[in-house]
Design an enzyme around this catalytic site. Structure first.
Site, short mmCIF file in Angstrom:
data_model
loop_
_atom_site.label_atom_id
_atom_site.label_comp_id
_atom_site.label_asym_id
_atom_site.label_seq_id
_atom_site.Cartn_x
_atom_site.Cartn_y
_atom_site.Cartn_z
N GLY A 45 0.83 -1.21 0.00
CA GLY A 45 0.00 0.00 0.00
C GLY A 45 0.86 1.26 0.00
O GLY A 45 0.63 2.17 0.79
N SER A 47 1.17 3.52 -2.40
CA SER A 47 0.83 4.52 -3.42
C SER A 47 0.29 5.82 -2.84
O SER A 47 0.13 6.80 -3.55
CB SER A 47 -0.21 3.94 -4.39
OG SER A 47 -1.39 3.60 -3.68
N ARG A 48 -0.01 5.83 -1.55
CA ARG A 48 -0.46 7.10 -0.94
C ARG A 48 -0.37 7.02 0.57
O ARG A 48 0.03 5.98 1.13
CB ARG A 48 -1.87 7.46 -1.39
CG ARG A 48 -2.92 6.43 -1.08
CD ARG A 48 -4.17 6.74 -1.90
NE ARG A 48 -5.10 5.67 -1.89
CZ ARG A 48 -6.22 5.64 -1.16
NH1 ARG A 48 -6.49 6.64 -0.35
NH2 ARG A 48 -7.04 4.62 -1.23
N TYR A 192 -12.22 -3.62 12.18
CA TYR A 192 -10.93 -2.92 12.14
C TYR A 192 -10.12 -3.20 13.41
O TYR A 192 -8.94 -3.55 13.35
CB TYR A 192 -11.19 -1.41 11.97
CG TYR A 192 -9.94 -0.60 11.71
CD1 TYR A 192 -9.33 -0.59 10.46
CD2 TYR A 192 -9.36 0.17 12.72
CE1 TYR A 192 -8.19 0.16 10.22
CE2 TYR A 192 -8.23 0.93 12.49
CZ TYR A 192 -7.64 0.93 11.25
OH TYR A 192 -6.50 1.67 11.02
N LYS A 196 -6.51 -5.14 13.71
CA LYS A 196 -5.31 -4.45 14.17
C LYS A 196 -4.77 -5.08 15.46
O LYS A 196 -3.56 -5.10 15.68
CB LYS A 196 -5.58 -2.95 14.36
CG LYS A 196 -5.88 -2.22 13.05
CD LYS A 196 -4.71 -2.31 12.07
CE LYS A 196 -4.88 -1.41 10.86
NZ LYS A 196 -3.75 -1.48 9.93
#
Ligand code: NDP
Length: 285
Positions: A45, A47-48, A192, A196
């Site tokens: 991940g 790309s940003r 989430y 995590k």
């Protein structure tokens, strides 16, 4: 004072010692990250957001970077190409392509291709992550699965795929981007939070299993960090509350997280493994 004159060799040794202690001390950078120059890192991940900031920091240290992203249209491809060109400006080699971290076989081939393209794998940053919030009694199967598969399964697939490279060379640094919501939780984020918290478990298990081969595995737990995911997906009221709750009274910047990732990959952190470092401005206090 002694009467006996020093031998010629002893005098030279004393002079050398005096030269050494009177030499102007050279300022040393706090963070010794030279060891990362010429190494190869994978950032999932990249790309940003936080992944992009991590990739750029590693490249600034001379690390060759492979990053993956999820191709969901022109916009995601354009973002990935922009990051690749920013990285190349730092004179490092770059390999990037779309690779869905939820797919074990795709992750396996991405790691193999990184080795072919960049020559080895020294660092892995498991960063790719998503959220799909709703109260658990209304949460659809696909929202539970998408989050667990991206945030937890993806990190496991990558860790398993790089382990043979790192074990063989008896060197490796793995950093998992978890969240303060892996430590505490809020309403509506059961998927989430579980993913995590699971990632913290994976961090500790990997640290135990890979430690004997000189591989450090740690986790960074950011609080609210200003990325497009956050600014587009979270209401201004929640962000205001997060700012008020944190001891430093502000949201984080992706570079705040990237700096700590860099530290964990540096030799300054060679004796740290299985740790979870919060980068949250004091949000969980
Ligand atoms: P962004 O949404 O800005 O970036 C997520 C990155 O992951 C993008 O490059 C995205 O690619 C990629 N990605 C998403 N799904 C997949 C997939 N299935 N396969 C491959 N790549 C994928 O996220 P952030 O920078 O905000 O967050 C990064 C990490 O930090 C996440 O793990 C997040 O949970 C964690 N975090 C973030 C916080 C925050 O406040 N921002 C706080 C605490 C933790 P694409 O753009 O192509 O979709």
């Amino acid at each position: 004072m002694s009467d006996s004159p020093l031998s010629e060799t002893a005098t030279e040794a004393v002079e050398a010692l005096l030269d050494e202690v009177t030499a102007e001390p050279q300022p040393q950078p706090l963070l010794q990250a030279e060891n990362l120059s010429g190494k190869v890192a994978i950032v999932s991940g990249g790309s940003r957001g936080i992944g992009r900031a991590v990739a750029l920091e590693l490249a600034r240290c001379g690390t060759h970077v492979a990053f993956c992203y999820l191709d969901v249209g022109d916009e995601s491809r354009r973002e990935a190409e922009e990051v690749a060109s920013e990285l190349r400006q730092m004179a490092v080699r770059v390999f990037f392509r779309s690779c869905d971290v939820r797919e074990s076989s795709e992750v396996g081939s991405f790691v193999a291709e990184t080795d072919e393209e960049l020559g080895g794998i020294d660092v892995l940053v498991n960063n790719a992550g998503i959220g799909r919030d709703s109260p658990m009694w209304r949460m659809a199967d696909h929202d539970w699965e998408a989050v667990i598969r991206t945030n937890l399964d993806g990190a496991f697939y990558f860790t398993r795929a790089v382990a043979p490279f790192m074990r063989a060379q008896e060197y490796g640094k793995i950093v998992n981007i978890t969240s303060v919501y892996g430590i505490r939780t809020e309403f509506g984020i059961s998927n989430y939070s579980s993913s995590k918290a699971g990632l913290i478990g994976l961090t500790r298990s990997s640290a135990v299993e890979l430690g004997p081969k000189n591989i450090n595995v740690n986790a960074v737990a950011p609080g609210y960090v200003r990325t497009t995911r956050l600014t587009e997906g979270v209401s201004p009221e929640i962000l205001d509350r997060a700012r008020e709750r944190s001891a430093l009274g502000r949201l984080g910047d992706p570079r705040d997280v990237a700096g700590v990732v860099l530290f964990l990959c540096s030799e300054a952190a060679r004796h740290i493994t299985g740790a979870v470092i919060t980068v949250d401005g004091g949000y969980v206090l």
